[in-house]
Design an enzyme around this catalytic site. Sequence first.
Site, PDB file in Angstrom:
ATOM      1  N   SER A 103       0.812  -1.228   0.000  1.00  0.00           N
ATOM      2  CA  SER A 103       0.000   0.000   0.000  1.00  0.00           C
ATOM      3  C   SER A 103       0.833   1.260   0.000  1.00  0.00           C
ATOM      4  O   SER A 103       0.288   2.354  -0.085  1.00  0.00           O
ATOM      5  CB  SER A 103      -0.866   0.066   1.271  1.00  0.00           C
ATOM      6  N   THR A 111      -2.373   3.712   4.308  1.00  0.00           N
ATOM      7  CA  THR A 111      -1.377   4.787   4.337  1.00  0.00           C
ATOM      8  C   THR A 111      -0.542   4.620   5.591  1.00  0.00           C
ATOM      9  O   THR A 111      -1.089   4.270   6.641  1.00  0.00           O
ATOM     10  CB  THR A 111      -2.094   6.163   4.413  1.00  0.00           C
ATOM     11  N   THR A 127       1.606   7.029   0.742  1.00  0.00           N
ATOM     12  CA  THR A 127       0.678   5.991   0.277  1.00  0.00           C
ATOM     13  C   THR A 127       0.696   5.886  -1.244  1.00  0.00           C
ATOM     14  O   THR A 127       1.072   6.844  -1.927  1.00  0.00           O
ATOM     15  CB  THR A 127      -0.767   6.315   0.736  1.00  0.00           C
ATOM     16  N   GLY A 179      -9.766   8.198   1.070  1.00  0.00           N
ATOM     17  CA  GLY A 179      -9.450   9.626   1.094  1.00  0.00           C
ATOM     18  C   GLY A 179     -10.609  10.528   0.734  1.00  0.00           C
ATOM     19  O   GLY A 179     -10.740  11.639   1.267  1.00  0.00           O
ATOM     20  N   THR A 230      -6.114   7.560   7.755  1.00  0.00           N
ATOM     21  CA  THR A 230      -5.942   6.518   6.754  1.00  0.00           C
ATOM     22  C   THR A 230      -7.331   6.055   6.375  1.00  0.00           C
ATOM     23  O   THR A 230      -8.289   6.251   7.125  1.00  0.00           O
ATOM     24  CB  THR A 230      -5.075   5.347   7.274  1.00  0.00           C
ATOM     25  N   GLY A 231      -7.458   5.451   5.200  1.00  0.00           N
ATOM     26  CA  GLY A 231      -8.772   5.028   4.735  1.00  0.00           C
ATOM     27  C   GLY A 231      -9.147   5.761   3.466  1.00  0.00           C
ATOM     28  O   GLY A 231      -8.303   6.419   2.846  1.00  0.00           O
ATOM     29  N   ARG A 235      -5.835  10.572  -9.937  1.00  0.00           N
ATOM     30  CA  ARG A 235      -6.603  10.758  -8.697  1.00  0.00           C
ATOM     31  C   ARG A 235      -5.637  11.050  -7.528  1.00  0.00           C
ATOM     32  O   ARG A 235      -4.624  10.389  -7.362  1.00  0.00           O
ATOM     33  CB  ARG A 235      -7.415   9.502  -8.394  1.00  0.00           C
ATOM     34  N   VAL A 236      -5.977  12.042  -6.738  1.00  0.00           N
ATOM     35  CA  VAL A 236      -5.209  12.351  -5.536  1.00  0.00           C
ATOM     36  C   VAL A 236      -6.141  12.186  -4.337  1.00  0.00           C
ATOM     37  O   VAL A 236      -7.277  12.669  -4.358  1.00  0.00           O
ATOM     38  CB  VAL A 236      -4.651  13.794  -5.593  1.00  0.00           C
ATOM     39  N   GLY A 237      -5.663  11.516  -3.304  1.00  0.00           N
ATOM     40  CA  GLY A 237      -6.480  11.297  -2.110  1.00  0.00           C
ATOM     41  C   GLY A 237      -6.233  12.359  -1.058  1.00  0.00           C
ATOM     42  O   GLY A 237      -5.724  13.446  -1.332  1.00  0.00           O
ATOM     43  N   ASP A 238      -6.562  12.006   0.178  1.00  0.00           N
ATOM     44  CA  ASP A 238      -6.418  12.949   1.293  1.00  0.00           C
ATOM     45  C   ASP A 238      -4.980  13.103   1.779  1.00  0.00           C
ATOM     46  O   ASP A 238      -4.599  14.143   2.320  1.00  0.00           O
ATOM     47  CB  ASP A 238      -7.268  12.464   2.477  1.00  0.00           C
TER      48      ASP A 238
HETATM   49  N1  ASP Z   1      -6.005   7.621   2.349  1.00  0.00           N
HETATM   50  C1  ASP Z   1      -5.447   6.926   1.222  1.00  0.00           C
HETATM   51  C2  ASP Z   1      -6.081   7.454  -0.027  1.00  0.00           C
HETATM   52  O1  ASP Z   1      -7.290   7.587  -0.079  1.00  0.00           O
HETATM   53  C3  ASP Z   1      -5.583   5.452   1.277  1.00  0.00           C
HETATM   54  C4  ASP Z   1      -5.618   4.799   2.633  1.00  0.00           C
HETATM   55  O2  ASP Z   1      -5.101   5.306   3.594  1.00  0.00           O
HETATM   56  O3  ASP Z   1      -6.210   3.718   2.779  1.00  0.00           O
HETATM   57  O4  ASP Z   1      -5.382   7.684  -0.967  1.00  0.00           O
END
Ligand code: ASP
Length: 314
Positions: free
Chosen positions: A75, A174, A192, A228, A225-226, A202-205
């Site tokens: 990951s 992450t 991450t 985004g 984490t999770g 795509r860009v996450g959080d």
């Molecule tokens: N937060 C990350 C994202 O959405 C992925 C993760 O932490 O599970 O890119």
Amino acid sequence: MRTFVRCVLLVPALFAACAAPPPAPAAPGPLLIATWPFGRIATDAAMAALQQGAGRLDAIEAGISEVERLSCDGSVGLGGRPNAAGYAQLDACIMDGPGHRAGCVAGLEGIVHPIRAARHVMEGTRHVMLVGEGARWFALEHQLESANVDDLPAKKQAWVARERRPADTAGHDTVTLLLLDRDGHVAGGCSTSGAGGKLPGRVGDSPIPGAGLYVDDEVGAAGATGLGENVMRYCGSYQIVEFMRQGMSPQQACEEQVHRIARKDPRGYQLDICFLALDKHGRFGAAASNGRFPFAVGRDGRSELITIEPVTPR
Ligand code: ASP
């Protein structure tokens, strides 16, 4: 006479004892917390760096680099989850309490340690975030370790081929590492490959200050984490730090933020998000919307894993 002499000798000693400043309270740091079981790799490496005299940012970089190097959980780092076109695009962020500084990279390809690129952005430019091709160019300019990446036409072919198959909804994680140092300053970092099967670009959080990571030297630090998309729409980490500023403990603040998002979001608690936080007093906490959340805590020279249950829906 002998009693008188003893008393005379004792008076200055008593006076000195009364005049001496009270012993300083034990420093609450260093304290480290990091997401997921692989967070232990991060807290161990960061603690080892601190023990060798490293500063806050070197410790954060050491901890996260180690998880990137191992591509933990598939990951993080170049061995992380591929996007929908079959290759990894990496996101990372670093923040330092003193000076309220931040550096981030997003959609970075072929660079082994995105956290190092993020730190170079913070320390060596007037900017906060670099993305995509520019971020890669910048990282290569700083001689960061790189790997070959496919050329664009090959990626495009992979993308077209992939589109004809069912969507890959592989997971994601992450590494987010927060630190309160011995001097009472806070710092944090995260890295991450983002959501598996994400659209290219795509860009996450994670690389967004205030979303996947937020550090405020007056209060503490928070990270996520999770999924985004369910964090960045709510300024997830920023709000946790603000809750702590208003007097909540890190535990209360993380839980309150999950409830607050669940209240607003059409998905309710099915958000697939987790938060963790620490404050300047050396307290820490974590909360998960749904599913258990293991995270690592490093203090007194050793790391332990704590697993929490998801919050109870209100
Ligand atoms: N937060 C990350 C994202 O959405 C992925 C993760 O932490 O599970 O890119």
